[in-house]
Motif scaffolding. Structure first.
Motif, PDB file in Angstrom:
ATOM      1  N   ALA A 145       0.829  -1.210   0.000  1.00 43.62           N
ATOM      2  CA  ALA A 145       0.000   0.000   0.000  1.00 43.62           C
ATOM      3  C   ALA A 145       0.861   1.256   0.000  1.00 43.62           C
ATOM      4  CB  ALA A 145      -0.926  -0.016   1.213  1.00 43.62           C
ATOM      5  N   LEU A 146       1.832   1.324   0.885  1.00 42.48           N
ATOM      6  CA  LEU A 146       2.683   2.518   0.957  1.00 42.48           C
ATOM      7  C   LEU A 146       3.517   2.701  -0.307  1.00 42.48           C
ATOM      8  CD1 LEU A 146       3.824   2.446   4.691  1.00 42.48           C
ATOM      9  CD2 LEU A 146       2.122   3.945   3.628  1.00 42.48           C
ATOM     10  N   ALA A 147       3.816   1.596  -0.996  1.00 42.46           N
ATOM     11  CA  ALA A 147       4.576   1.694  -2.249  1.00 42.46           C
ATOM     12  C   ALA A 147       3.773   2.391  -3.340  1.00 42.46           C
ATOM     13  CB  ALA A 147       4.996   0.300  -2.717  1.00 42.46           C
ATOM     14  N   CYS A 148       2.468   2.519  -3.156  1.00 37.37           N
ATOM     15  CA  CYS A 148       1.615   3.187  -4.140  1.00 37.37           C
ATOM     16  C   CYS A 148       1.473   4.685  -3.884  1.00 37.37           C
ATOM     17  CB  CYS A 148       0.230   2.539  -4.144  1.00 37.37           C
ATOM     18  SG  CYS A 148       0.228   0.841  -4.759  1.00 37.37           S
ATOM     19  N   VAL A 149       2.087   5.197  -2.830  1.00 34.18           N
ATOM     20  CA  VAL A 149       1.945   6.610  -2.468  1.00 34.18           C
ATOM     21  C   VAL A 149       2.968   7.459  -3.229  1.00 34.18           C
ATOM     22  CG1 VAL A 149       2.061   8.294  -0.600  1.00 34.18           C
ATOM     23  CG2 VAL A 149       1.053   6.036  -0.183  1.00 34.18           C
ATOM     24  N   ALA A 150       2.483   8.446  -3.968  1.00 35.37           N
ATOM     25  CA  ALA A 150       3.396   9.403  -4.598  1.00 35.37           C
ATOM     26  C   ALA A 150       3.834  10.463  -3.607  1.00 35.37           C
ATOM     27  CB  ALA A 150       2.725  10.058  -5.794  1.00 35.37           C
ATOM     28  N   GLY A 151       2.906  10.886  -2.753  1.00 35.86           N
ATOM     29  CA  GLY A 151       3.244  11.925  -1.794  1.00 35.86           C
ATOM     30  C   GLY A 151       2.042  12.325  -0.967  1.00 35.86           C
ATOM     31  N   TYR A 152       2.238  13.389  -0.183  1.00 35.31           N
ATOM     32  CA  TYR A 152       1.236  13.830   0.784  1.00 35.31           C
ATOM     33  C   TYR A 152       1.014  15.337   0.636  1.00 35.31           C
ATOM     34  CZ  TYR A 152       2.451   9.332   2.877  1.00 35.31           C
ATOM     35  OH  TYR A 152       2.686   7.988   3.087  1.00 35.31           O
ATOM     36  N   ALA A 153      -0.171  15.768   1.047  1.00 35.19           N
ATOM     37  CA  ALA A 153      -0.514  17.186   0.989  1.00 35.19           C
ATOM     38  C   ALA A 153      -1.544  17.476   2.069  1.00 35.19           C
ATOM     39  CB  ALA A 153      -1.055  17.549  -0.393  1.00 35.19           C
ATOM     40  N   ILE A 154      -1.903  18.754   2.194  1.00 29.34           N
ATOM     41  CA  ILE A 154      -2.965  19.178   3.108  1.00 29.34           C
ATOM     42  C   ILE A 154      -4.272  19.282   2.337  1.00 29.34           C
ATOM     43  CG2 ILE A 154      -3.793  20.988   4.653  1.00 29.34           C
ATOM     44  CD1 ILE A 154      -0.892  21.939   4.927  1.00 29.34           C
ATOM     45  N   SER A 155      -5.343  18.747   2.921  1.00 30.25           N
ATOM     46  CA  SER A 155      -6.697  19.031   2.466  1.00 30.25           C
ATOM     47  C   SER A 155      -7.478  19.674   3.602  1.00 30.25           C
ATOM     48  CB  SER A 155      -7.429  17.745   2.041  1.00 30.25           C
ATOM     49  OG  SER A 155      -7.161  17.392   0.710  1.00 30.25           O
ATOM     50  N   ASN A 156      -8.294  20.655   3.271  1.00 32.69           N
ATOM     51  CA  ASN A 156      -9.313  21.145   4.185  1.00 32.69           C
ATOM     52  C   ASN A 156     -10.638  20.589   3.649  1.00 32.69           C
ATOM     53  OD1 ASN A 156     -11.091  22.469   5.864  1.00 32.69           O
ATOM     54  ND2 ASN A 156     -10.443  24.536   5.308  1.00 32.69           N
ATOM     55  N   ASP A 157     -11.136  19.557   4.301  1.00 30.50           N
ATOM     56  CA  ASP A 157     -12.354  18.885   3.849  1.00 30.50           C
ATOM     57  C   ASP A 157     -13.563  19.672   4.347  1.00 30.50           C
ATOM     58  OD1 ASP A 157     -14.305  17.112   3.030  1.00 30.50           O
ATOM     59  OD2 ASP A 157     -13.971  15.709   4.688  1.00 30.50           O
ATOM     60  N   VAL A 158     -13.817  20.814   3.699  1.00 27.82           N
ATOM     61  CA  VAL A 158     -14.932  21.665   4.100  1.00 27.82           C
ATOM     62  C   VAL A 158     -16.235  20.879   3.940  1.00 27.82           C
ATOM     63  CG1 VAL A 158     -16.064  23.887   3.753  1.00 27.82           C
ATOM     64  CG2 VAL A 158     -13.600  23.663   3.335  1.00 27.82           C
ATOM     65  N   SER A 159     -17.152  21.047   4.890  1.00 25.06           N
ATOM     66  CA  SER A 159     -18.365  20.229   4.940  1.00 25.06           C
ATOM     67  C   SER A 159     -19.562  21.095   5.332  1.00 25.06           C
ATOM     68  CB  SER A 159     -18.206  19.109   5.976  1.00 25.06           C
ATOM     69  OG  SER A 159     -17.012  18.371   5.772  1.00 25.06           O
ATOM     70  N   GLU A 160     -20.710  20.803   4.724  1.00 29.65           N
ATOM     71  CA  GLU A 160     -21.948  21.453   5.144  1.00 29.65           C
ATOM     72  C   GLU A 160     -22.746  20.420   5.930  1.00 29.65           C
ATOM     73  OE1 GLU A 160     -25.072  24.129   5.825  1.00 29.65           O
ATOM     74  OE2 GLU A 160     -25.124  21.961   5.515  1.00 29.65           O
ATOM     75  N   ARG A 161     -22.875  20.623   7.243  1.00 28.85           N
ATOM     76  CA  ARG A 161     -23.385  19.570   8.114  1.00 28.85           C
ATOM     77  C   ARG A 161     -24.880  19.315   7.931  1.00 28.85           C
ATOM     78  NH1 ARG A 161     -18.688  17.067   9.037  1.00 28.85           N
ATOM     79  NH2 ARG A 161     -17.241  18.304  10.302  1.00 28.85           N
ATOM     80  N   GLU A 162     -25.675  20.351   7.647  1.00 30.86           N
ATOM     81  CA  GLU A 162     -27.090  20.094   7.402  1.00 30.86           C
ATOM     82  C   GLU A 162     -27.266  19.257   6.138  1.00 30.86           C
ATOM     83  OE1 GLU A 162     -31.308  22.340   6.366  1.00 30.86           O
ATOM     84  OE2 GLU A 162     -29.526  23.535   6.792  1.00 30.86           O
ATOM     85  N   PHE A 163     -26.575  19.652   5.070  1.00 30.51           N
ATOM     86  CA  PHE A 163     -26.666  18.899   3.821  1.00 30.51           C
ATOM     87  C   PHE A 163     -26.181  17.458   4.033  1.00 30.51           C
ATOM     88  CE2 PHE A 163     -25.677  22.958   1.107  1.00 30.51           C
ATOM     89  CZ  PHE A 163     -26.799  23.586   1.638  1.00 30.51           C
ATOM     90  N   GLN A 164     -25.134  17.296   4.844  1.00 26.54           N
ATOM     91  CA  GLN A 164     -24.507  15.996   5.055  1.00 26.54           C
ATOM     92  C   GLN A 164     -25.369  15.065   5.917  1.00 26.54           C
ATOM     93  OE1 GLN A 164     -20.830  16.272   7.241  1.00 26.54           O
ATOM     94  NE2 GLN A 164     -20.550  14.066   7.371  1.00 26.54           N
ATOM     95  N   LEU A 165     -25.949  15.623   6.989  1.00 29.56           N
ATOM     96  CA  LEU A 165     -26.530  14.777   8.029  1.00 29.56           C
ATOM     97  C   LEU A 165     -28.042  14.894   8.190  1.00 29.56           C
ATOM     98  CD1 LEU A 165     -23.798  15.479  10.723  1.00 29.56           C
ATOM     99  CD2 LEU A 165     -23.949  13.470   9.238  1.00 29.56           C
ATOM    100  N   GLU A 166     -28.628  15.978   7.691  1.00 31.92           N
ATOM    101  CA  GLU A 166     -30.040  16.232   7.982  1.00 31.92           C
ATOM    102  C   GLU A 166     -30.943  16.220   6.756  1.00 31.92           C
ATOM    103  OE1 GLU A 166     -30.459  19.797  10.377  1.00 31.92           O
ATOM    104  OE2 GLU A 166     -28.432  19.519  11.188  1.00 31.92           O
ATOM    105  N   ARG A 167     -30.378  16.004   5.575  1.00 32.15           N
ATOM    106  CA  ARG A 167     -31.173  16.119   4.350  1.00 32.15           C
ATOM    107  C   ARG A 167     -31.386  14.773   3.660  1.00 32.15           C
ATOM    108  NH1 ARG A 167     -31.203  21.441   2.339  1.00 32.15           N
ATOM    109  NH2 ARG A 167     -32.579  20.585   0.735  1.00 32.15           N
ATOM    110  N   GLY A 168     -31.086  13.668   4.357  1.00 26.33           N
ATOM    111  CA  GLY A 168     -31.311  12.343   3.800  1.00 26.33           C
ATOM    112  C   GLY A 168     -30.211  11.905   2.854  1.00 26.33           C
ATOM    113  N   GLY A 169     -30.192  10.596   2.561  1.00 28.86           N
ATOM    114  CA  GLY A 169     -29.215  10.069   1.617  1.00 28.86           C
ATOM    115  C   GLY A 169     -27.823   9.946   2.208  1.00 28.86           C
ATOM    116  N   GLN A 170     -26.844   9.998   1.339  1.00 30.55           N
ATOM    117  CA  GLN A 170     -25.447   9.811   1.718  1.00 30.55           C
ATOM    118  C   GLN A 170     -24.791  11.142   2.091  1.00 30.55           C
ATOM    119  OE1 GLN A 170     -24.236   6.591   1.860  1.00 30.55           O
ATOM    120  NE2 GLN A 170     -26.356   6.087   1.422  1.00 30.55           N
ATOM    121  N   TRP A 171     -23.539  11.056   2.541  1.00 30.67           N
ATOM    122  CA  TRP A 171     -22.817  12.247   2.984  1.00 30.67           C
ATOM    123  C   TRP A 171     -22.385  13.160   1.830  1.00 30.67           C
ATOM    124  CZ3 TRP A 171     -18.746  10.628   7.227  1.00 30.67           C
ATOM    125  CH2 TRP A 171     -19.436  10.174   8.369  1.00 30.67           C
ATOM    126  N   ASP A 172     -22.306  12.601   0.620  1.00 30.87           N
ATOM    127  CA  ASP A 172     -21.615  13.290  -0.464  1.00 30.87           C
ATOM    128  C   ASP A 172     -22.120  14.706  -0.719  1.00 30.87           C
ATOM    129  OD1 ASP A 172     -21.315  10.455  -0.590  1.00 30.87           O
ATOM    130  OD2 ASP A 172     -20.467  10.639  -2.597  1.00 30.87           O
TER     131      ASP A 172
END
Length: 283
Positions: A145-172
């Motif tokens: 698995a680690l042999a498949c890594v090209a590198g690392y970076a920072i992500s800010n996984d910004v999220s809208e919690r109502e859309f994610q958790l209160e509007r039905g369906g999946q998190w996407d």
């Protein structure tokens, strides 16, 4: 090695930050930093070009874009820090929680984040991002698995919690709003990060430290996440994995929760991977 892309939105060109901290233009060596670059030995081409010298210096003050031209896919791991699971009232997962984020959410590390229309619960999440450098399918173990890594970076996984958790369906749909993945500034090659489970992560909102964690507290480490995902999907060069966030998100804070609003400033850093700064606006 620290690879990055600089220039106006949609016109970025590849660059590298050398050991002296000088930003060098590598557009004469490679066309871009993308899937073809990673799959075709682009990292080694850039190493050779640095040794050979004569790379032009990038002008100061240029915008930094995302370090990958456009990920093939962004795969995310939810609830992957024990303290974050606890603050949200969730049980510790027995297997990685997997969801997807639209590839067009990616913006530069200092670009503006937009609060979606009708949103009242836009949240922040500092995350270690893993960039895949070779095809991964049905990997048998962590070394592979680690042999498949090209590198690392920072992500800010910004999220809208109502859309994610209160509007039905999946998190996407709470994860895929425009501008919801500031990424970079650098793609730091894997050889410079010998232990991805020993990195501090921090995030500030308006100067207040909100997240202060370490990747050693991941429930499923980087190697296991890659191995696990490869049993369910083919990972390809240029794919990005957001590996989860530590405690300190707005969702887990006492009421009234300080969700993001126009005018806020978010700053993000991970040891060895640089720093981001986003001003928040409205969609």
């Amino acid at each position: 090695m620290k690879l990055l892309r600089v220039g106006p939105v949609g016109q970025e060109r590849p660059a590298v930050l050398d050991e002296s901290g000088t930003l060098l233009d590598i557009s004469g060596v490679v066309a871009d930093i993308d899937a073809a670059f990673l799959a075709g030995g682009g990292i080694e081409l850039v190493r050779s070009a640095i040794v050979a010298g004569d790379l032009p210096v990038v002008e100061p003050g240029v915008r930094v874009g995302p370090p990958i031209a456009r990920p093939g896919k962004i795969v995310c791991i939810g609830l992957n820090y024990s303290d974050h699971a606890a603050e949200t009232g969730a049980e510790t997962p027995a297997e990685p929680v997997v969801f997807m984020k639209a590839a067009n959410t990616v913006i530069g590390p200092d670009d503006q984040v937009l609060v979606p229309r009708a949103s009242e619960k836009t949240d922040w999440e500092v995350e270690l991002a893993v960039v895949i450098g070779r095809t991964a399918r049905y990997l048998p173990g962590h070394a592979e698995a680690l042999a498949c890594v090209a590198g690392y970076a920072i992500s800010n996984d910004v999220s809208e919690r109502e859309f994610q958790l209160e509007r039905g369906g999946q998190w996407d749909k709470g994860k895929s709003c425009e501008t919801f993945n500031p990424f970079g500034p650098w793609l730091v090659t894997a050889d410079e990060i010998p232990d991805p489970q020993a990195l501090g992560l921090r995030l500030w909102v308006n100067g207040v430290l909100r997240q202060d964690g370490t990747t050693k507290n991941q429930i499923f480490g980087v190697a296991e996440v890659i191995r696990y995902l490869s049993q369910f999907m083919v990972l390809e060069p240029g794919d990005v994995i957001n590996t989860g966030t530590p405690a300190g998100v707005a969702l887990g804070l006492p009421d009234p929760k300080p969700y993001l609003k126009a005018g806020d400033v978010v700053e993000v850093e991970i040891d060895g991977l640089g720093r981001q700064r986003q001003e928040v606006g409205k969609a």
